[in-house]
Enzyme design. Sequence first.
Site, PDB file in Angstrom:
ATOM      1  N   LYS A  83       0.861  -1.181   0.000  1.00  0.00           N
ATOM      2  CA  LYS A  83       0.000   0.000   0.000  1.00  0.00           C
ATOM      3  C   LYS A  83       0.902   1.237   0.000  1.00  0.00           C
ATOM      4  CE  LYS A  83      -4.508   0.844   2.092  1.00  0.00           C
ATOM      5  NZ  LYS A  83      -5.301   0.673   3.313  1.00  0.00           N
ATOM      6  N   ILE A  84       0.681   2.079  -0.994  1.00  0.00           N
ATOM      7  CA  ILE A  84       1.553   3.235  -1.232  1.00  0.00           C
ATOM      8  C   ILE A  84       0.695   4.495  -1.168  1.00  0.00           C
ATOM      9  CG2 ILE A  84       2.944   4.371  -3.032  1.00  0.00           C
ATOM     10  CD1 ILE A  84       4.314   1.877  -2.483  1.00  0.00           C
TER      11      ILE A  84
END
Length: 215
Positions: A83-84
Amino acid sequence: MKFFIDSADVKEIRVALEMGCVDGVTTNPSLLAKVGRPFEEVIREIATLVDGPISAECISTKAEDMVKEGIALAAWHPNVVIKIPMGVEGLKATRALANKGISTNVTLVFSPLQALLCAKAGASFVSPFVGRLDDIGQEGMEMVRQTVAIFDNYGFATEVLVASVRNPIHVLHAALAGAHVATIPLAVLKQLSEHPLTTLGIERFLADWEKVPKP
Ligand code: G3P
């Protein structure tokens, strides 16, 4: 449509799994803070329970560091999705991780144009946060509708993962919009199963069963 459970609490995840409705899991630092357990321990335990994508969030702010962190998180389990956070640095990291074959979920997306950039950068998932837009008086679901339309127009492989889901109406509208995934808190998942007429119907059937002669 896939349902992910939006939780870092394995007890909640087990309940959702027993309900037969879970295709994956999303976590974030706030959800981890609530359970008060080490990040790696939680993600590894979730991976033993759920056969599907498990989002684990980077806390770095520079692309280079996000990539290093993403590679390390991805080594925990093949189902881990990195998750960015949305932004220039996040997009750079998304592209670099995609080039290495590592799945990503770009989070904190609040506009269809941000979502379009994520798809261009090779994100596996993009997470539009509907509830938080509703909170500031903008219609979160309109962002989802427009994002789905844009992705359909061009055949992007990136999946629209509706996040910041707060109520059953969000899930209904996400499904009608053709979103690929909704990530849902356990409380909302339970609400989806309920209807007052179902409760009343069960009560009536049980009451009538008492009147049926028993052998
Ligand atoms: O998946 C993101 C989600 O956890 C954010 O939800 O309710 O904190 O906006 P919320």
